[in-house]
Design an enzyme around this catalytic site. Sequence first.
Site, PDB file in Angstrom:
ATOM      1  N   TYR A 194      -9.859   2.703   9.910  1.00  0.00           N
ATOM      2  CA  TYR A 194     -10.211   3.701   8.898  1.00  0.00           C
ATOM      3  C   TYR A 194     -11.481   4.496   9.219  1.00  0.00           C
ATOM      4  O   TYR A 194     -11.870   5.370   8.446  1.00  0.00           O
ATOM      5  CB  TYR A 194     -10.343   3.015   7.525  1.00  0.00           C
ATOM      6  CG  TYR A 194      -9.045   2.376   7.061  1.00  0.00           C
ATOM      7  CD1 TYR A 194      -7.965   3.163   6.676  1.00  0.00           C
ATOM      8  CD2 TYR A 194      -8.880   0.988   7.046  1.00  0.00           C
ATOM      9  CE1 TYR A 194      -6.763   2.597   6.270  1.00  0.00           C
ATOM     10  CE2 TYR A 194      -7.682   0.407   6.643  1.00  0.00           C
ATOM     11  CZ  TYR A 194      -6.625   1.216   6.261  1.00  0.00           C
ATOM     12  OH  TYR A 194      -5.437   0.657   5.869  1.00  0.00           O
ATOM     13  N   ALA A 228      -2.595   1.300  -0.671  1.00  0.00           N
ATOM     14  CA  ALA A 228      -1.467   0.355  -0.614  1.00  0.00           C
ATOM     15  C   ALA A 228      -0.399   0.639  -1.672  1.00  0.00           C
ATOM     16  O   ALA A 228       0.785   0.322  -1.460  1.00  0.00           O
ATOM     17  CB  ALA A 228      -1.990  -1.072  -0.764  1.00  0.00           C
ATOM     18  N   GLU A 267      -0.556  14.095  -0.719  1.00  0.00           N
ATOM     19  CA  GLU A 267      -0.762  12.685  -0.356  1.00  0.00           C
ATOM     20  C   GLU A 267      -1.502  12.618   0.978  1.00  0.00           C
ATOM     21  O   GLU A 267      -1.122  13.307   1.926  1.00  0.00           O
ATOM     22  CB  GLU A 267       0.614  12.023  -0.248  1.00  0.00           C
ATOM     23  CG  GLU A 267       0.587  10.560   0.127  1.00  0.00           C
ATOM     24  CD  GLU A 267       2.000   9.983   0.274  1.00  0.00           C
ATOM     25  OE1 GLU A 267       2.949  10.460  -0.391  1.00  0.00           O
ATOM     26  OE2 GLU A 267       2.142   9.048   1.072  1.00  0.00           O
ATOM     27  N   ARG A 271     -14.801  -1.367   5.827  1.00  0.00           N
ATOM     28  CA  ARG A 271     -13.451  -1.919   5.892  1.00  0.00           C
ATOM     29  C   ARG A 271     -12.752  -1.529   7.201  1.00  0.00           C
ATOM     30  O   ARG A 271     -12.547  -0.335   7.462  1.00  0.00           O
ATOM     31  CB  ARG A 271     -12.679  -1.341   4.706  1.00  0.00           C
ATOM     32  CG  ARG A 271     -11.230  -1.647   4.689  1.00  0.00           C
ATOM     33  CD  ARG A 271     -10.500  -0.766   3.695  1.00  0.00           C
ATOM     34  NE  ARG A 271      -9.122  -1.193   3.629  1.00  0.00           N
ATOM     35  CZ  ARG A 271      -8.126  -0.447   3.208  1.00  0.00           C
ATOM     36  NH1 ARG A 271      -8.351   0.770   2.781  1.00  0.00           N
ATOM     37  NH2 ARG A 271      -6.908  -0.913   3.204  1.00  0.00           N
ATOM     38  N   ASN A 300      -5.114   9.774  -2.132  1.00  0.00           N
ATOM     39  CA  ASN A 300      -4.779   8.682  -1.217  1.00  0.00           C
ATOM     40  C   ASN A 300      -4.462   7.460  -2.079  1.00  0.00           C
ATOM     41  O   ASN A 300      -5.364   6.794  -2.579  1.00  0.00           O
ATOM     42  CB  ASN A 300      -5.935   8.381  -0.262  1.00  0.00           C
ATOM     43  CG  ASN A 300      -5.543   7.330   0.778  1.00  0.00           C
ATOM     44  OD1 ASN A 300      -4.541   6.631   0.608  1.00  0.00           O
ATOM     45  ND2 ASN A 300      -6.316   7.220   1.836  1.00  0.00           N
ATOM     46  N   ARG A 359       1.996   1.942  12.288  1.00  0.00           N
ATOM     47  CA  ARG A 359       1.546   0.626  11.834  1.00  0.00           C
ATOM     48  C   ARG A 359       2.738  -0.227  11.369  1.00  0.00           C
ATOM     49  O   ARG A 359       3.869   0.042  11.745  1.00  0.00           O
ATOM     50  CB  ARG A 359       0.482   0.814  10.746  1.00  0.00           C
ATOM     51  CG  ARG A 359      -0.723   1.602  11.257  1.00  0.00           C
ATOM     52  CD  ARG A 359      -1.775   1.797  10.199  1.00  0.00           C
ATOM     53  NE  ARG A 359      -2.335   0.518   9.766  1.00  0.00           N
ATOM     54  CZ  ARG A 359      -3.075   0.359   8.667  1.00  0.00           C
ATOM     55  NH1 ARG A 359      -3.337   1.400   7.899  1.00  0.00           N
ATOM     56  NH2 ARG A 359      -3.544  -0.825   8.357  1.00  0.00           N
ATOM     57  N   PRO A 402      -6.740   1.793  -4.194  1.00  0.00           N
ATOM     58  CA  PRO A 402      -7.364   0.499  -3.955  1.00  0.00           C
ATOM     59  C   PRO A 402      -7.963   0.315  -2.562  1.00  0.00           C
ATOM     60  O   PRO A 402      -7.386   0.756  -1.559  1.00  0.00           O
ATOM     61  CB  PRO A 402      -6.224  -0.503  -4.181  1.00  0.00           C
ATOM     62  CG  PRO A 402      -4.980   0.285  -4.053  1.00  0.00           C
ATOM     63  CD  PRO A 402      -5.310   1.674  -4.533  1.00  0.00           C
ATOM     64  N   ASN A 403      -9.106  -0.325  -2.551  1.00  0.00           N
ATOM     65  CA  ASN A 403      -9.852  -0.727  -1.338  1.00  0.00           C
ATOM     66  C   ASN A 403     -10.549   0.434  -0.634  1.00  0.00           C
ATOM     67  O   ASN A 403     -11.281   0.207   0.330  1.00  0.00           O
ATOM     68  CB  ASN A 403      -8.944  -1.486  -0.352  1.00  0.00           C
ATOM     69  CG  ASN A 403      -8.331  -2.714  -0.976  1.00  0.00           C
ATOM     70  OD1 ASN A 403      -9.058  -3.556  -1.504  1.00  0.00           O
ATOM     71  ND2 ASN A 403      -7.018  -2.818  -0.971  1.00  0.00           N
ATOM     72  N   HIS A 426      -3.212  10.028   4.043  1.00  0.00           N
ATOM     73  CA  HIS A 426      -3.486   8.717   4.637  1.00  0.00           C
ATOM     74  C   HIS A 426      -4.406   8.912   5.827  1.00  0.00           C
ATOM     75  O   HIS A 426      -4.152   9.780   6.679  1.00  0.00           O
ATOM     76  CB  HIS A 426      -2.202   8.024   5.069  1.00  0.00           C
ATOM     77  CG  HIS A 426      -1.308   7.775   3.898  1.00  0.00           C
ATOM     78  ND1 HIS A 426      -1.643   6.868   2.919  1.00  0.00           N
ATOM     79  CD2 HIS A 426      -0.167   8.370   3.501  1.00  0.00           C
ATOM     80  CE1 HIS A 426      -0.718   6.911   1.984  1.00  0.00           C
ATOM     81  NE2 HIS A 426       0.185   7.814   2.303  1.00  0.00           N
TER      82      HIS A 426
HETATM   83  C1  DHK Z   1      -4.886   3.179   3.199  1.00  0.00           C
HETATM   84  C2  DHK Z   1      -4.552   1.900   2.824  1.00  0.00           C
HETATM   85  O1  DHK Z   1      -5.378   1.171   2.091  1.00  0.00           O
HETATM   86  C3  DHK Z   1      -3.289   1.286   3.242  1.00  0.00           C
HETATM   87  O2  DHK Z   1      -2.805   0.353   2.312  1.00  0.00           O
HETATM   88  C4  DHK Z   1      -2.217   2.299   3.576  1.00  0.00           C
HETATM   89  C5  DHK Z   1      -3.915   4.080   3.864  1.00  0.00           C
HETATM   90  C6  DHK Z   1      -2.771   3.369   4.516  1.00  0.00           C
HETATM   91  C7  DHK Z   1      -4.635   5.082   4.757  1.00  0.00           C
HETATM   92  O3  DHK Z   1      -4.363   5.151   5.950  1.00  0.00           O
HETATM   93  O4  DHK Z   1      -5.469   5.835   4.231  1.00  0.00           O
HETATM   94  O5  DHK Z   1      -1.116   1.654   4.154  1.00  0.00           O
END
Ligand code: DHK
Length: 147
Positions: free
Chosen positions: A25, A79, A100, A20, A76, A109, A12-13, A102
């Site tokens: 990121y 959340a 996995e 974003r 990835n 964080r 998600p996102n 991130h």
């Molecule tokens: C991405 C997200 O959207 C967060 O909810 C995670 C992760 C971290 C990232 O660092 O890629 O907590």
Amino acid sequence: MQVQRLLLLNGPNLNRLGQREPETYGTDTIEDIINKVKEVAEEHSFQLEHFQSNHEGELIDKLHETEGEISGVVFNPAAYTHTSVALRDAVASITAPVIEVHISNVHQREEFRHRSMLAAVCAGQVVGFGTDGYRLATLGLIEKIIN
Ligand code: DHK
């Protein structure tokens, strides 16, 4: 011999990457990431499939569909990393190794980001290298598959 396939799976996102929270990121878009991972995969004679979803069930379905089709997954879970027993069980249920990823260093964080529900059932984890982490995870995954 059939060409082996890798799956790049984003939760998600992550479709919002580029716009974003760039301070957290970076500025790469999801297309930039797909292109980088594709390059690494193809250099090692693997094909790349990509899927992104904001919905937990769709991510679970995609993991199930890897069975017999995909040699390894770079994932990835965003959340859902911190909340999803269902995604953990989906990863545990398949035979392909899952790495996995991130983008941010989740350990620097908020406390709720320190725990991963999935880490224990993944073959490895890459955290805090920005979007380059996807490339590093793909290299590690390929090493695991061919060795
Ligand atoms: C991405 C997200 O959207 C967060 O909810 C995670 C992760 C971290 C990232 O660092 O890629 O907590």
